[in-house]
Design a protein around this motif. Structure first.
Motif, short mmCIF file in Angstrom:
data_model
loop_
_atom_site.label_atom_id
_atom_site.label_comp_id
_atom_site.label_asym_id
_atom_site.label_seq_id
_atom_site.Cartn_x
_atom_site.Cartn_y
_atom_site.Cartn_z
N MET A 1 60.00 42.23 55.30
CA MET A 1 59.38 43.45 54.83
C MET A 1 58.76 44.23 55.98
N VAL A 2 58.40 45.47 55.65
CA VAL A 2 57.62 46.29 56.58
C VAL A 2 56.23 46.37 55.97
N LEU A 3 55.23 45.88 56.69
CA LEU A 3 53.86 46.04 56.21
C LEU A 3 53.31 47.30 56.86
N VAL A 4 53.09 48.31 56.03
CA VAL A 4 52.61 49.60 56.52
C VAL A 4 51.08 49.51 56.57
N VAL A 5 50.50 49.85 57.71
CA VAL A 5 49.05 49.62 57.89
C VAL A 5 48.35 50.87 58.43
N GLY A 6 47.20 51.14 57.89
CA GLY A 6 46.40 52.26 58.39
C GLY A 6 45.20 52.48 57.50
N LYS A 7 44.46 53.56 57.82
CA LYS A 7 43.33 53.89 56.93
C LYS A 7 43.89 54.53 55.68
N PRO A 8 43.35 54.15 54.51
CA PRO A 8 43.88 54.72 53.27
C PRO A 8 43.57 56.20 53.16
N ASP A 9 44.54 56.98 52.67
CA ASP A 9 44.29 58.40 52.42
C ASP A 9 43.62 58.51 51.05
N PRO A 10 42.37 58.99 51.01
CA PRO A 10 41.65 59.02 49.73
C PRO A 10 42.30 59.94 48.70
N SER A 11 43.24 60.82 49.15
CA SER A 11 43.89 61.71 48.18
C SER A 11 44.99 60.97 47.39
N TYR A 12 45.33 59.73 47.79
CA TYR A 12 46.37 58.98 47.05
C TYR A 12 45.83 58.53 45.69
N GLU A 13 46.56 58.88 44.66
CA GLU A 13 46.14 58.48 43.32
C GLU A 13 46.67 57.10 43.00
N LEU A 14 45.77 56.13 42.99
CA LEU A 14 46.19 54.74 42.75
C LEU A 14 46.71 54.57 41.33
N PRO A 15 47.89 53.94 41.16
CA PRO A 15 48.34 53.68 39.80
C PRO A 15 47.33 52.79 39.06
N ILE A 16 47.18 53.02 37.76
CA ILE A 16 46.25 52.18 36.99
C ILE A 16 47.00 50.91 36.58
N LEU A 17 46.53 49.79 37.08
CA LEU A 17 47.18 48.50 36.80
C LEU A 17 46.15 47.55 36.22
N LYS A 18 46.61 46.65 35.36
CA LYS A 18 45.69 45.67 34.80
C LYS A 18 46.11 44.29 35.28
N LYS A 19 45.21 43.60 35.98
CA LYS A 19 45.55 42.25 36.45
C LYS A 19 45.40 41.27 35.29
N LYS A 20 46.25 40.24 35.28
CA LYS A 20 46.20 39.25 34.20
C LYS A 20 44.89 38.45 34.26
N THR A 21 44.49 37.94 33.11
CA THR A 21 43.25 37.14 33.03
C THR A 21 43.54 35.70 33.50
N PHE A 22 42.49 34.93 33.66
CA PHE A 22 42.65 33.53 34.04
C PHE A 22 43.55 32.79 33.04
N GLU A 23 43.29 33.03 31.74
CA GLU A 23 44.07 32.32 30.70
C GLU A 23 45.54 32.70 30.76
N GLU A 24 45.81 33.93 31.19
CA GLU A 24 47.21 34.36 31.26
C GLU A 24 47.96 33.78 32.45
N ILE A 25 47.21 33.43 33.51
CA ILE A 25 47.93 32.95 34.70
C ILE A 25 47.71 31.47 35.01
N ALA A 26 46.83 30.81 34.24
CA ALA A 26 46.52 29.42 34.60
C ALA A 26 46.13 28.61 33.38
N ASP A 27 46.20 27.30 33.52
CA ASP A 27 45.56 26.43 32.54
C ASP A 27 44.97 25.22 33.27
N ILE A 28 44.04 24.56 32.62
CA ILE A 28 43.40 23.39 33.24
C ILE A 28 43.77 22.18 32.41
N ILE A 29 44.40 21.23 33.05
CA ILE A 29 44.92 20.08 32.27
C ILE A 29 44.07 18.84 32.56
#
Ligand SMILES: Cc1cc2nc3c(=O)[nH]c(=O)nc-3n(C[C@H](O)[C@H](O)[C@H](O)COP(=O)(O)O)c2cc1C
Length: 203
Positions: free
Chosen positions: A175-203
């Motif tokens: 991959m190409v990792l593009v690096v720099g200071k973030p441009d504050p004018s970029y509109e971040l997509p609204i994403l929802k990260k999964k909850t603990f229960e959705e990504i893990a269990d404790i056995i």
């Protein structure tokens, strides 16, 4: 203990993929530290199967952008499935990749399957995919920690990067990792990260 884990969680939540960067140059000392941090990642038999090409030269960035947009046009027009296209919609990505010339720094990451030694013998590496993934994770987190934003950009297919950057046959671009200071004018997509229960269990 729990304070440290909570602090890292909060910092990690604040990391987002930016697709627009300010042109301000990066501090190369900081980039070197981040790459050395990536180099501390656990890896198969400690063969350290990675190479990081740091590109700040505007001419080389231009070449990478032109070649990337050529493969992207083919991908978007002919290759991606309707399902993939639908999944990408929320990210508003397309075949244009202006960040490749606008951002001050591109880190092109190669995984090394083997090295050809001076006597012609092949020195093979192990668990290359797992190792490079962990190392890139370390790198992204180090870059975030240093106050820069990044974008994990994956041109598909990426092989042109090996030729452009003169890397040996045993290495494959990841991959190409593009690096720099973030441009504050970029509109971040609204994403929802999964909850603990959705990504893990404790056995
Ligand atoms: C392996 C990999 C490949 C990715 N490729 C691209 C890409 O080619 N273009 C892009 O705009 N984002 C790419 N991304 C970024 C993801 O879209 C992004 O991480 C995801 O939407 C979650 O958003 P966040 O990083 O802001 O949490 C990639 C991420 C990963 C891990």
């Amino acid at each position: 203990m729990s304070e440290a884990s909570k602090k890292l969680l909060e910092e990690s939540k604040a990391r987002r993929t930016y697709r627009k960067f300010l042109p301000d140059p990066v501090d190369m000392e900081v980039i070197k530290d981040c790459i050395l941090t990536a180099g501390t990642a656990p890896n198969g038999a400690d063969k350290q199967p990675w190479h990081f090409s740091v590109v700040i030269d505007p001419e080389m960035k231009k070449k990478i952008r032109e070649a990337s947009e050529a493969v992207e046009r083919d991908l978007y027009e002919n290759k991606i499935s309707d399902e993939w296209r639908a999944d990408l919609k929320k990210l508003s990505t397309n075949a244009e990749k202006p960040f490749l010339t606008e951002a001050p720094c591109l880190i092109v990451i190669f995984k090394e399957y083997y090295k050809t030694l001076e006597d012609g013998k092949i020195d093979k590496n192990y668990y290359v995919n797992e190792s490079i993934g962990i190392s890139i994770g370390f790198l992204i987190n180090a870059i975030r920690n240093a106050g820069y934003a990044s974008l994990t950009y994956t041109p598909a297919p990426p092989m042109f990067l090996r030729e452009l950057l003169g890397r040996p046959e045993g290495e494959t671009p990841v991959m190409v990792l593009v690096v720099g200071k973030p441009d504050p004018s970029y509109e971040l997509p609204i994403l929802k990260k999964k909850t603990f229960e959705e990504i893990a269990d404790i056995i």
